[in-house]
Design an enzyme around this catalytic site. Sequence first.
Site, PDB file in Angstrom:
ATOM      1  CE  LYS A  74      75.001  29.035  42.782  1.00  0.00           C
ATOM      2  NZ  LYS A  74      74.327  30.303  42.418  1.00  0.00           N
ATOM      3  CB  THR A  76      79.915  35.022  48.939  1.00  0.00           C
ATOM      4  OG1 THR A  76      78.701  35.626  49.389  1.00  0.00           O
ATOM      5  CG2 THR A  76      81.065  35.464  49.824  1.00  0.00           C
ATOM      6  NE  ARG A  97      72.099  34.028  38.503  1.00  0.00           N
ATOM      7  CZ  ARG A  97      71.385  33.262  39.320  1.00  0.00           C
ATOM      8  NH1 ARG A  97      70.172  32.880  38.978  1.00  0.00           N
ATOM      9  NH2 ARG A  97      71.861  32.884  40.477  1.00  0.00           N
ATOM     10  CE  LYS A 108      68.713  34.603  46.938  1.00  0.00           C
ATOM     11  NZ  LYS A 108      69.231  34.418  45.579  1.00  0.00           N
ATOM     12  CB  ALA A 276      68.801  28.433  37.947  1.00  0.00           C
ATOM     13  CG  PHE A 304      68.833  27.502  42.297  1.00  0.00           C
ATOM     14  CD1 PHE A 304      68.807  28.116  43.541  1.00  0.00           C
ATOM     15  CD2 PHE A 304      67.828  27.809  41.395  1.00  0.00           C
ATOM     16  CE1 PHE A 304      67.773  28.995  43.888  1.00  0.00           C
ATOM     17  CE2 PHE A 304      66.802  28.690  41.731  1.00  0.00           C
ATOM     18  CZ  PHE A 304      66.779  29.279  42.981  1.00  0.00           C
ATOM     19  CG  PHE A 384      79.346  28.914  57.519  1.00  0.00           C
ATOM     20  CD1 PHE A 384      78.230  29.641  57.901  1.00  0.00           C
ATOM     21  CD2 PHE A 384      79.553  28.698  56.161  1.00  0.00           C
ATOM     22  CE1 PHE A 384      77.339  30.140  56.963  1.00  0.00           C
ATOM     23  CE2 PHE A 384      78.679  29.186  55.218  1.00  0.00           C
ATOM     24  CZ  PHE A 384      77.565  29.916  55.618  1.00  0.00           C
ATOM     25  CD1 TRP A 412      80.024  36.331  53.907  1.00  0.00           C
ATOM     26  CD2 TRP A 412      81.088  35.961  55.847  1.00  0.00           C
ATOM     27  NE1 TRP A 412      79.266  36.884  54.905  1.00  0.00           N
ATOM     28  CE2 TRP A 412      79.898  36.679  56.112  1.00  0.00           C
ATOM     29  CE3 TRP A 412      81.913  35.617  56.915  1.00  0.00           C
ATOM     30  CZ2 TRP A 412      79.518  37.061  57.390  1.00  0.00           C
ATOM     31  CZ3 TRP A 412      81.538  35.994  58.201  1.00  0.00           C
ATOM     32  CH2 TRP A 412      80.353  36.704  58.435  1.00  0.00           C
TER      33      TRP A 412
END
Length: 559
Positions: A74, A76, A97, A108, A276, A304, A384, A412
Amino acid sequence: MSKVPSDIEIAQGAKMLPIADIAKDWDILDDELELYGKYKAKISLDIFKRLENKENAKLVLVTAINPTPAGEGKSTTTVGLGQALNKVGKKAVIALREPSLGPVFGVKGGAAGGGYSQVVPMEDINLHFTGDMHAITTANNLLSAAIDNHIQQGNELNIDARQITWKRVLDMNDRNLRSVVVGLGPKGNGFVREDGFMITVASEVMAVLCLATDLMDLKRRFGEMVIGYNYEGAPVYAKELGVHGAMAMLFKDAIKPNIVQTLENTPALIHGGPFANIAHGCNSIMATKLGLKLGDYLVTEAGFGADLGAEKFLNIKCRYGGFSPDAVVIVATIRALKMHGGVNKKELSGENVEALDKGFANLEKQVENIRKFGLPALVAINKFATDTQAEIDLLIKKCEDAGVDVVLNECWEKGGEGGIEMAEKLVSMIEGETPDFKFIYDEKQPIEEKVNAIVTEIYGGRGAVFSGKAKKQIKKLEELGLDKLPVCMAKTQYSLSDNQNLLGAPKDFDITVQEVRVSNGAGFIVCLTGNIMVMPGLPKVPSANRMDIDEDGNISGLF
């Protein structure tokens, strides 16, 4: 797909411009910029008065399906879309954020986008940045110290130590601090009582920072925070302890939005970072409002999936901010949808159109959720290397059959270039449609009605079941007149339900509300469901174990 270096390798090779040069190109005056080194700065609040009559930009919200360990991308996508909009001739700014050190060192790792769609300087953003998290931690714990000192010094407010709801915080995952006893030792150490720590981003101080509209509003909101109850059962407010002014003083700099840049030198406003699944999961109203004055488009994100971050962005942040998105981008990956369709994480690389077909229900529900707010949605398939053509074709067809615009997103690997089609489709949507934005509930409704509206309309459940404890707490809030506020659901991010193992789009489930409490300064009611940890723990092998620094100051393993 060519091999892409690690995120930190890409970030360390970035050709950053001095942030003062970027600011100048985006109508930020020299005396409105407060430099923190060469590549990051805060923006003076004076800029709001100068730009108050300037027309607002178009607002784009980026959200996602329910997250899985397979990843969604998200942030990215938010970064890449901002870069892509600039490539197609639109002046775009992004707003994100601030990362929390707990997740950085926990599971993470860093959180500044990925691949060729990152914000930089990545190391600074992920670590101490401009000190905002320290201001939040210090202000929260100043209030904690004032509470216990007040009791020690005679307790004029008759605070009931058994009913103190305010907790201490630390910006670190430390499970041993979830439940503690304070005041042990001699008489001078204070009264013994049970207490606990939350992670800094779960603090109401963080939520206040992100929902305040200026410094005086911040101070007022600090004063209105409920810290507990007295022996008569009446709420005790922070302003009664007389430290809300000192707390606001700690934010004389932290309240100012931070500006950095992406790898392609797109300006990025990074300010505030509530979780969130605990709080409302959005960057600050002030950063969003500033971004709306700086360009043609502002791209921002909510934490999220759309059932959490987007729901709270729209029902809470938009209510207080006085704005609403012109369009919403919903990020999905084929890998994550296959997990929602029942595939084990270790088997995601193999083609499985059946699982993808089944997992699509989660994406379809999140599209439905956005449309319930009267907003147009664009599905961005974050591509991907393991995605097969058959899987891509199926997902695109299912989106088209559902009547939702869809586009491949390769930000990405390719940065802004990989998001050009996404940017062009988004611009076309926004210029061709005027949203009819509406809230899911009226904040003046009873608490149970507001919760049930979210459960039935957004989660797709039968309704909410309230524990005996929650019912008593709701009754008390109603008696005190503290119930006419938006609702902030504390729920697992992994499922539309309150059971993290129910993936996809489950049906015929109830949401159990275990506890209800008011964040009166922030301006919402928190309903805790399931087992939501306000102080996470570290995994068996934390991300911190992979991090290091050499004698020249070069960081490795951050992401």
